[in-house]
Write an enzyme that holds these catalytic residues in place. Structure first.
Site, PDB file in Angstrom:
ATOM      1  N   SER A 450       0.818  -1.218   0.000  1.00 28.73           N
ATOM      2  CA  SER A 450       0.000   0.000   0.000  1.00 28.73           C
ATOM      3  C   SER A 450       0.843   1.255   0.000  1.00 28.73           C
ATOM      4  O   SER A 450       0.314   2.329  -0.263  1.00 28.73           O
ATOM      5  CB  SER A 450      -0.941   0.084   1.209  1.00 28.73           C
ATOM      6  OG  SER A 450      -0.912  -0.986   2.034  1.00 28.73           O
ATOM      7  N   HIS A 471      -3.204  -3.968  -6.191  1.00 28.31           N
ATOM      8  CA  HIS A 471      -3.524  -3.374  -4.891  1.00 28.31           C
ATOM      9  C   HIS A 471      -5.011  -3.554  -4.591  1.00 28.31           C
ATOM     10  O   HIS A 471      -5.860  -2.832  -5.097  1.00 28.31           O
ATOM     11  CB  HIS A 471      -3.122  -1.891  -4.892  1.00 28.31           C
ATOM     12  CG  HIS A 471      -3.334  -1.239  -3.566  1.00 28.31           C
ATOM     13  ND1 HIS A 471      -3.812   0.035  -3.420  1.00 28.31           N
ATOM     14  CD2 HIS A 471      -3.156  -1.698  -2.310  1.00 28.31           C
ATOM     15  CE1 HIS A 471      -3.908   0.324  -2.137  1.00 28.31           C
ATOM     16  NE2 HIS A 471      -3.525  -0.710  -1.447  1.00 28.31           N
ATOM     17  N   GLU A 483      -6.346  -1.569  -7.819  1.00 26.65           N
ATOM     18  CA  GLU A 483      -5.415  -0.773  -8.625  1.00 26.65           C
ATOM     19  C   GLU A 483      -4.383  -1.734  -9.219  1.00 26.65           C
ATOM     20  O   GLU A 483      -3.735  -2.474  -8.476  1.00 26.65           O
ATOM     21  CB  GLU A 483      -4.702   0.264  -7.750  1.00 26.65           C
ATOM     22  CG  GLU A 483      -5.582   1.436  -7.352  1.00 26.65           C
ATOM     23  CD  GLU A 483      -4.850   2.411  -6.434  1.00 26.65           C
ATOM     24  OE1 GLU A 483      -4.692   3.575  -6.815  1.00 26.65           O
ATOM     25  OE2 GLU A 483      -4.435   2.000  -5.330  1.00 26.65           O
ATOM     26  N   ASN A 521      -4.484   5.796  -2.287  1.00 24.50           N
ATOM     27  CA  ASN A 521      -3.897   6.090  -0.973  1.00 24.50           C
ATOM     28  C   ASN A 521      -3.226   7.463  -0.946  1.00 24.50           C
ATOM     29  O   ASN A 521      -3.153   8.106   0.093  1.00 24.50           O
ATOM     30  CB  ASN A 521      -2.881   5.019  -0.581  1.00 24.50           C
ATOM     31  CG  ASN A 521      -3.594   3.784  -0.042  1.00 24.50           C
ATOM     32  OD1 ASN A 521      -4.806   3.795   0.118  1.00 24.50           O
ATOM     33  ND2 ASN A 521      -2.849   2.726   0.217  1.00 24.50           N
TER      34      ASN A 521
HETATM   35  P1  NAD Z   1      -0.518  -8.752   8.027  1.00 24.66           P
HETATM   36  O1  NAD Z   1       0.496  -8.311   8.965  1.00 24.66           O
HETATM   37  O2  NAD Z   1      -1.880  -9.071   8.523  1.00 24.66           O
HETATM   38  O3  NAD Z   1       0.009 -10.047   7.254  1.00 24.66           O
HETATM   39  C1  NAD Z   1       1.292 -10.177   6.736  1.00 24.66           C
HETATM   40  C2  NAD Z   1       1.647 -11.640   6.765  1.00 24.66           C
HETATM   41  O4  NAD Z   1       2.861 -11.821   6.055  1.00 24.66           O
HETATM   42  C3  NAD Z   1       1.872 -12.196   8.176  1.00 24.66           C
HETATM   43  O5  NAD Z   1       1.049 -13.310   8.373  1.00 24.66           O
HETATM   44  C4  NAD Z   1       3.335 -12.598   8.156  1.00 24.66           C
HETATM   45  O6  NAD Z   1       3.601 -13.754   8.930  1.00 24.66           O
HETATM   46  C5  NAD Z   1       3.543 -12.875   6.692  1.00 24.66           C
HETATM   47  N1  NAD Z   1       4.927 -12.909   6.254  1.00 24.66           N
HETATM   48  C6  NAD Z   1       5.981 -12.171   6.681  1.00 24.66           C
HETATM   49  N2  NAD Z   1       7.092 -12.540   6.010  1.00 24.66           N
HETATM   50  C7  NAD Z   1       6.714 -13.501   5.137  1.00 24.66           C
HETATM   51  C8  NAD Z   1       7.401 -14.274   4.170  1.00 24.66           C
HETATM   52  N3  NAD Z   1       8.697 -14.136   3.976  1.00 24.66           N
HETATM   53  N4  NAD Z   1       6.711 -15.195   3.451  1.00 24.66           N
HETATM   54  C9  NAD Z   1       5.380 -15.345   3.653  1.00 24.66           C
HETATM   55  N5  NAD Z   1       4.704 -14.654   4.566  1.00 24.66           N
HETATM   56  C10 NAD Z   1       5.342 -13.743   5.289  1.00 24.66           C
HETATM   57  O7  NAD Z   1      -0.585  -7.629   6.906  1.00 24.66           O
HETATM   58  P2  NAD Z   1      -1.783  -7.283   5.919  1.00 24.66           P
HETATM   59  O8  NAD Z   1      -2.628  -6.231   6.513  1.00 24.66           O
HETATM   60  O9  NAD Z   1      -2.381  -8.543   5.422  1.00 24.66           O
HETATM   61  O10 NAD Z   1      -0.996  -6.564   4.725  1.00 24.66           O
HETATM   62  C11 NAD Z   1      -0.293  -7.305   3.780  1.00 24.66           C
HETATM   63  C12 NAD Z   1       0.051  -6.408   2.628  1.00 24.66           C
HETATM   64  O11 NAD Z   1      -1.151  -5.879   2.059  1.00 24.66           O
HETATM   65  C13 NAD Z   1       0.881  -5.202   3.010  1.00 24.66           C
HETATM   66  O12 NAD Z   1       1.760  -4.920   1.964  1.00 24.66           O
HETATM   67  C14 NAD Z   1      -0.137  -4.095   3.162  1.00 24.66           C
HETATM   68  O13 NAD Z   1       0.408  -2.811   2.960  1.00 24.66           O
HETATM   69  C15 NAD Z   1      -1.083  -4.452   2.059  1.00 24.66           C
HETATM   70  N6  NAD Z   1      -2.447  -3.939   2.232  1.00 24.66           N
HETATM   71  C16 NAD Z   1      -3.024  -3.910   3.451  1.00 24.66           C
HETATM   72  C17 NAD Z   1      -4.314  -3.412   3.584  1.00 24.66           C
HETATM   73  C18 NAD Z   1      -4.995  -3.380   4.935  1.00 24.66           C
HETATM   74  O14 NAD Z   1      -6.073  -2.769   5.062  1.00 24.66           O
HETATM   75  N7  NAD Z   1      -4.450  -4.014   5.929  1.00 24.66           N
HETATM   76  C19 NAD Z   1      -5.010  -2.949   2.460  1.00 24.66           C
HETATM   77  C20 NAD Z   1      -4.381  -3.008   1.211  1.00 24.66           C
HETATM   78  C21 NAD Z   1      -3.093  -3.496   1.105  1.00 24.66           C
END
Ligand code: NAD
Length: 725
Positions: A450, A471, A483, A521
């Site tokens: 993001s 995204h 996106e 964003n």
């Molecule tokens: P999260 O912290 O809930 O999940 C991330 C996961 O990645 C964790 O379970 C972690 O154990 C895992 N992880 C870490 N290293 C890893 C690896 N090497 N291999 C596999 N898994 C691994 O985060 P999230 O909220 O799910 O966000 C994930 C991505 O999505 C981020 O880039 C975030 O910016 C993006 N995003 C988040 C949102 C939101 O609202 N939370 C919205 C859009 C995009």
């Protein structure tokens, strides 16, 4: 004895016809030059002619209506024609179409010859109203079959008699629910509520000709039904006793009052269409269907269609069609997709993929995290079994499609891998390196980041051309926008595969260029950051959120929400991370870091602004301490100025995005913000709203005066006054 007029093959442009044994006319709707069937002057007059010939020909005993389009029975009225009328502000042609439809549908209903609709694929709006005018509807269980009267989502009401026929068929409460929400229902629900009279499991032919579809179980069942109806005078099922009770005038009037109350709770007074639809149902039940259609439903429809809200909503709908049209649907190299990261986003994305039939390899670093993710996906999918949208066996198949793993080597067979790991640059780069070492050389790497740019993440990639952004927005099942991010190094193949996947998931894949925060964003950050600054000036949490809610923010999701509640949803740590990353754009992305940090106590869950529907007292205390330490010099401030401070910086940032060519057109900004962050659709989108409210010169002046009083971050960009909106 003459058998009356005959129908010869090739006589129609949008229908194929054949007369079958027993005098059953099979009419295959196949609108020429469009991928879906639509009802406009042309197709309606052909259907009118078919109905006339069927009625007059002694050789025809009944009619079966089917669609020759894959996955679409009929999409309803031609919205391009409607939008064109709205632009020209000339509605005579549409009014004529509506009158024709009412007379034609009434004629079908009163006809001594039975009409049977064999519904496979989406049966929407006017398409459903056409099916309602048939004596019987048989539905297939095909996954793309669904029913809806979504007119209120376009600011109008069902205008081909839907407000009159549906309550008489399924009862007033169920009809009001479908009509005022525009919700979609699936075959099993349709059968249960009496919208469909029969349901068959049918495997559709891949080649859809009038000859080939005759072998399908659905069409055979419909033909058999038509033959039975030819020899009986009872054409329609009567309402169940309970439905009849709910249709008596006093109860009906109470139900309508309750429905108005529900509409107000959901969308306040922002949308007139659901309220007018209730008026049409209530008024129509006192008269005949034809009278109700012509004298009650029609004037209400035309009035709504002529208003600005419908014009905005139809414009946004057509923008969505344009977004989808711009994406080529290519065959995926394989139906196996890898998802890296099984957290909040990864688990939701994996669930959506499995729902659409993809085999998913879901990878995280610990088995415990994977177990939690599988549990979460199971809970979400079980809700669909509970609502009887799918069978328990469908749930089992969906769950079986997801293979959890802790080994990166298991993603080898995936043609596309979506990265949703923690928002840390080094972790993302490490995951990309692992992918490059293990995955198929042709596989695509799509990041869900993001706040980082694609260029940041792929800086050390061996094959950056395979990298693209996908995204998704949270919650993934609900948010329709994705996106698709293109960097200069992204190959066409990667872009097309990623967009095509998003489209297959039922999303709007909007292609944007790489840059901090991409499009949504980046604009959102100005709104959120300004809200946090206001909190730091001592303006109450409730007042700030109320201003945004009174403007209609997120009203379309059914849960109006201000910027501070949105920050709670995103989570303060993530939001703070995004705001900090976007500081590269310049000092205008200013967040009150100290205040935000105070709301993130060490080793404790972050504080939220809201708790159980009230301002969180702990957060209010933290804010009060902050305000004592950093007293504001702003003085008393009106709601109008607060409103300008929330929304004008977004307009400024949108203009900067256009200038930086993140997207090319202002309609893309409007579309993205409506579907990405819940900018109120009835206002037509951020820039459309700004254009209607002020001239670019006035916006520039307002921002300059805000900047003089509240900080340089609010200074307008030069292209606002030179380039316009
Ligand atoms: P999260 O912290 O809930 O999940 C991330 C996961 O990645 C964790 O379970 C972690 O154990 C895992 N992880 C870490 N290293 C890893 C690896 N090497 N291999 C596999 N898994 C691994 O985060 P999230 O909220 O799910 O966000 C994930 C991505 O999505 C981020 O880039 C975030 O910016 C993006 N995003 C988040 C949102 C939101 O609202 N939370 C919205 C859009 C995009």
């Amino acid at each position: 004895m003459s058998s009356g007029p005959t129908i010869s093959p090739g006589e129609f442009t949008h229908f194929k016809t054949a007369v079958l044994e027993g005098g059953i006319l099979l009419a295959g709707f196949d609108y020429s030059g469009k991928s879906v069937n639509v009802l406009n002057g042309e197709s309606m007059s052909e259907w009118q002619e078919i109905v006339r010939l069927a009625e007059q020909s002694a050789a025809i005993n009944g009619v079966v209506l089917v669609s020759l389009k894959e996955g679409n029975f009929c999409a309803g009225a031609d919205l391009e024609q409607m939008h064109d009328a709205q632009r020209r502000r000339s509605f005579q042609e549409i009014e004529q179409l509506v009158i024709t439809a009412h007379r034609l549908f009434d004629g079908m209903e009163q006809s001594p010859k039975p009409f049977v609709a064999a519904v496979e694929g989406a049966c929407l709006g006017g398409g459903l109203e056409l099916a309602l005018a048939c004596h019987v509807r048989i539905t297939s269980t095909h996954p793309r079959t669904c029913f809806a009267l979504p007119e209120v989502k376009l600011g109008i009401l069902p205008g081909f008699g839907g407000t009159q026929r549906l309550p008489r068929l399924i009862g007033v409460p169920a009809a009001l629910d479908l009509i005022t929400t525009g919700k979609t229902i699936f075959p099993r629900q349709a059968l249960r509520m009496g919208l469909a009279d029969g349901m068959v499991t049918s495997i559709p032919s891949t080649v859809r000709t009038l000859e080939s579809i005759q072998k399908e179980t659905l069409v055979q069942a419909a033909i058999a039904q038509a033959r039975v109806l030819c020899s009986t005078l009872v054409r329609r099922r009567s309402l169940r006793l309970s439905q009849r009770f709910l249709s008596v005038p006093v109860v009906r009037s109470l139900l309508c009052r309750y429905a108005r109350h529900q509409v107000f709770k959901r969308v306040r007074n922002f949308y007139p269409a659901p309220l007018r639809a209730i008026d049409a149902v209530e008024g129509g039940m006192r008269v005949s269907i034809l009278e109700g259609s012509l004298n009650i439903e029609r004037p209400l429809l035309l009035d709504l269609m002529a208003g600005p809200i419908s014009s905005h909503l139809v414009g946004l709908f057509l923008a969505g069609e344009e977004v989808k049209r711009n994406v080529a649907t290519v065959p995926m190299a394989a139906m196996r997709i890898g998802v890296l990261g099984a957290g909040l986003m990864g688990s939701q994305i994996a669930g959506q993929l499995a729902e659409k039939g993809y085999a998913v390899v879901l990878r995280d670093v610990l088995p415990g995290i994977l177990a939690t993710a599988i549990g979460r996906i199971h809970t979400t999918q079980t809700a669909q079994v509970r609502k009887r949208i799918i069978l328990p066996s469908d749930l089992r198949y969906r769950m079986m499609r997801i293979a959890p793993t802790i080994h990166i080597r298991d993603v080898r067979a995936a043609s596309l891998v979506i990265e949703a790991v923690s928002e840390k640059l080094d972790v993302k780069r490490a995951v990309l390196a692992e992918f490059e070492a293990e995955a198929d050389p042709d596989a695509i790497f799509a990041t869900n980041t993001s706040s980082y740019t694609l260029a940041d993440i792929a800086a050390r990639a061996l094959h950056p051309e395979r990298c693209v952004g996908l995204h998704f927005f949270n919650p993934v099942a609900k948010m329709q926008l994705v996106e698709v991010v293109r960097a200069p190094f992204t190959s066409d193949k990667a872009l097309v595969q990623a967009s095509s996947l998003a489209k297959r998931l039922g999303k709007f894949p909007l292609v944007v260029h790489d840059g901090p925060g991409f499009l949504v964003n980046r604009i959102l950050s100005r709104y959120l950051a300004e809200a946090v600054i206001m909190v730091g000036e001592g303006i109450s949490i409730r007042r700030i959120d109320s201003i945004a809610k009174n403007f209609g923010m997120a009203v379309d999701s059914g849960h109006p929400m201000g910027p501070l509640e949105l920050l709670d949803l995103i989570g303060l740590p993530v939001a703070m991370h995004v705001l900090t990353s976007l500081a590269v754009l310049g000092p205008r992305i200013e967040s009150r870091d100290t205040l935000l940090r105070n709301l993130l106590p060490e080793k404790k869950p972050p504080l939220t602004f809201w708790k159980s529907g009230k301002e969180n007292e702990q957060a209010v205390d933290v804010v009060a301490n902050y305000c004592r330490a950093y007293p504001s010099e702003a003085g008393p401030i009106s709601d109008e100025i607060l409103h300008q401070r929330l929304f004008l910086p977004m307009v400024d940032e949108a203009v900067r995005c256009l200038h930086d060519k993140i997207v090319e057109h202002s309609w893309q900004v409007d579309f993205a913000l409506t579907y990405g962050i819940g900018f109120p659709a009835f206002r037509g989108g951020l820039l459309a709203w700004a254009r209607q409210t002020m001239t670019p010169g006035q916006i520039t002046q307002e921002l300059e005066s805000l900047a003089a009083k509240h900080g340089k971050r609010l200074e307008p960009c030069p292209s606002l006054s030179t380039g316009g909106l």
